[in-house]
Scaffold this active site. Structure first.
Site, PDB file in Angstrom:
ATOM      1  N   HIS A 188       0.886  -1.167   0.000  1.00 32.80           N
ATOM      2  CA  HIS A 188       0.000   0.000   0.000  1.00 32.80           C
ATOM      3  C   HIS A 188       0.926   1.219   0.000  1.00 32.80           C
ATOM      4  O   HIS A 188       1.997   1.186   0.625  1.00 32.80           O
ATOM      5  CB  HIS A 188      -0.839   0.108   1.274  1.00 32.80           C
ATOM      6  CG  HIS A 188      -1.746  -1.044   1.573  1.00 32.80           C
ATOM      7  ND1 HIS A 188      -1.316  -2.177   2.189  1.00 32.80           N
ATOM      8  CD2 HIS A 188      -3.081  -1.196   1.367  1.00 32.80           C
ATOM      9  CE1 HIS A 188      -2.350  -3.000   2.357  1.00 32.80           C
ATOM     10  NE2 HIS A 188      -3.430  -2.441   1.865  1.00 32.80           N
ATOM     11  N   ASP A 203       2.246   1.998   3.369  1.00 29.91           N
ATOM     12  CA  ASP A 203       3.182   1.047   4.001  1.00 29.91           C
ATOM     13  C   ASP A 203       4.612   1.471   3.741  1.00 29.91           C
ATOM     14  O   ASP A 203       5.481   1.344   4.593  1.00 29.91           O
ATOM     15  CB  ASP A 203       3.123  -0.372   3.388  1.00 29.91           C
ATOM     16  CG  ASP A 203       1.761  -0.975   3.349  1.00 29.91           C
ATOM     17  OD1 ASP A 203       0.943  -0.622   4.199  1.00 29.91           O
ATOM     18  OD2 ASP A 203       1.534  -1.823   2.457  1.00 29.91           O
TER      19      ASP A 203
HETATM   20  C1  XUL Z   1      -7.333  -6.572   4.454  1.00 29.50           C
HETATM   21  C2  XUL Z   1      -6.576  -6.992   3.259  1.00 29.50           C
HETATM   22  C3  XUL Z   1      -5.789  -5.918   2.590  1.00 29.50           C
HETATM   23  C4  XUL Z   1      -5.736  -6.013   1.102  1.00 29.50           C
HETATM   24  C5  XUL Z   1      -5.022  -4.875   0.439  1.00 29.50           C
HETATM   25  O1  XUL Z   1      -8.002  -7.607   5.083  1.00 29.50           O
HETATM   26  O2  XUL Z   1      -6.571  -8.141   2.895  1.00 29.50           O
HETATM   27  O3  XUL Z   1      -4.514  -5.901   3.112  1.00 29.50           O
HETATM   28  O4  XUL Z   1      -5.128  -7.198   0.689  1.00 29.50           O
HETATM   29  O5  XUL Z   1      -5.545  -3.644   0.790  1.00 29.50           O
END
Ligand code: XUL
Ligand code: CO
Length: 437
Positions: free
Chosen positions: A101, A104
């Protein structure tokens, strides 16, 4: 250059007899399965958020994990150092891909412009390390759920300014993903859902979410980003009801909003089970509709009702996943991303290696088992035979659309009753699968 895992050397394949916990017993990148190198077939990916940002904190307690390199601050310097940590870890592990993300990898600044600049700075370093190591970006995404501005959702927020902010953030995240050669871009709902229908205009929220995805697609096209868009189903948490509930809800949303051919699915094990499905169900449901794009590999705990995001070690689970994945010839351009975290009691850096080695080995072993089951045709032949009444005669007419209700009535009036049923042989088939494990 500083080494962050000085005790660990490259993790090698040593075969099933090895007693070395820091070696692969089954994951052998060069081994051929169904004509493909394991590495190219499985496309393993490390999740930046869990592995390099996880602290071990939970709603009841403070961080527990020993991460000597991390000063816990939101400084750019700390973020840049984490990139070195991440690439050393992934290189030693031999993982070909990673996912992140935006928030992150880079901290948020005092304004959107500042946040974008910081992201550019960190992305430049990510690019440098990708080029140096050959590790690639499986997918990027935007964190549209941590900051309090997203309390009511992002694209589905009742606050149009928040929609605009989220759009700007996703625009940037797609651009950075493109710059880093990302092969996919993920939309997981975050807080796109509701806590209570008394204060919610569900129709407007869903329309806004669709608008958002079309805008993202238009922007991706305009900058030449050709990565696959992926929608990630999850039924609940953090909201009571997430709009991307399960594969069926996501596919309905995709079709109702003319997003077919634009968005596929990223299926996650723990999300499938929270929705009351098996992972195999979700994978198969997506596959038969040409929508299985990628997977987030992990597992929940069936005794706990939340998203525990544990590393997958169950060979039945991975075998079932691979039966579906092999049937569609792999996941490319998707892959197998470990959206999983070590337990807060697993406090040492070496536990990150044990966790990923276990996940990769469980999938490699599941792949070999699934390939053997497929080579012998034991399930496929049974299923084919089970539906053979549709291969000719009245069954073929039903399938090709040439039989009307009147034709079917005439056929059955003449025949008097249906042919007798055959056993489903469930127990025999379960035993056969066990023979391959
Ligand atoms: C949350 C989840 C996220 C997604 C990406 O449960 O799985 O981390 O994979 O936003
Ligand atoms: Co996920």
């Amino acid at each position: 250059m500083a080494e962050y895992f000085p005790e660990i050397s490259n993790i090698e394949f040593e075969g099933p007899e090895s007693k070395n916990p820091l070696a692969f017993k089954h994951y052998n990148p060069d081994e051929q399965i169904e004509g493909r190198r394991m590495e190219d077939l499985l496309r393993f990916s490390v999740a930046y958020w869990h592995t390099f940002r996880g602290t071990g904190s939970d709603p009841f307690g403070a961080p527990t994990l020993n991460r000597s390199w991390d000063d816990g601050s939101d400084s750019v310097e700390n973020a840049l150092k984490r990139v070195d940590v991440a690439f050393e870890f992934m290189s030693k592990l031999g993982a070909p891909y990673y996912c992140f993300h935006d928030r992150d990898v880079a901290p948020e600044g005092g304004s959107l412009a500042e946040s974008n600049d910081i992201l550019d700075t960190v992305a430049a370093k990510l690019k440098e390390k990708q080029d140096e190591t050959g590790i690639k970006l499986l997918w990027g995404t935007a964190n549209l759920f941590s900051n309090p501005r997203f309390m009511h959702g992002a694209a589905t927020s009742c606050n149009a300014d928040v929609f605009a902010y989220a759009a700007a953030q996703v625009k940037k995240a797609i651009e950075v993903t493109h710059r880093l050669g990302g092969e996919n871009y993920v939309f997981w709902g975050g807080r796109e859902g509701y806590m209570n229908l008394y204060n919610t205009d569900m129709k407007r929220e869903l329309d806004h979410l669709a608008r958002f995805m079309h805008l993202a697609h238009e922007h991706a096209k305009s900058i030449g980003f050709e990565g696959q868009f992926l929608f990630e189903p999850k039924p609940k948490e953090p909201t009571k009801h997430q709009y991307d509930f399960d594969a069926a809800a996501c596919l309905n949303f995709i079709r109702a909003n003319n997003l077919e051919g634009i968005v596929k699915l990223n299926i996650e094990t723990n999300h499938a089970t929270l929705a009351g499905h098996t992972m195999m169900h979700e994978l198969e449901y997506a596959r038969i509709q040409d929508s299985l794009g990628s997977i987030d590999a992990n597992t929940g705990d069936l005794l706990l009702g939340w998203d525990t995001d544990q590393f997958p070690t169950d060979i039945y689970l991975t075998t079932q996943c691979m039966l579906v994945i092999l049937e569609q010839g792999g996941l490319t351009p998707g892959g197998i991303n470990f959206d999983a975290k070590v337990r807060r009691e697993s406090i040492d850096p070496v536990d990150l290696f044990h966790a990923h080695i276990g996940g990769m080995d469980a999938f490699a072993r599941g792949t070999k088992i699934a390939a053997a089951i497929r080579a012998d045709g034991v399930l496929k032949d049974f299923v084919k035979d089970r539906y053979s009444s549709y291969d000719a005669g009245i069954g073929a007419k039903i399938e090709d659309g040439s039989a009307s209700f009147a034709d079917l009535e005439a056929y059955m009036l003449d025949k008097g009753d249906a042919d007798s049923n055959q056993s489903g042989r469930q127990e025999m088939l379960e035993n056969i699968v066990n023979q391959y494990l």
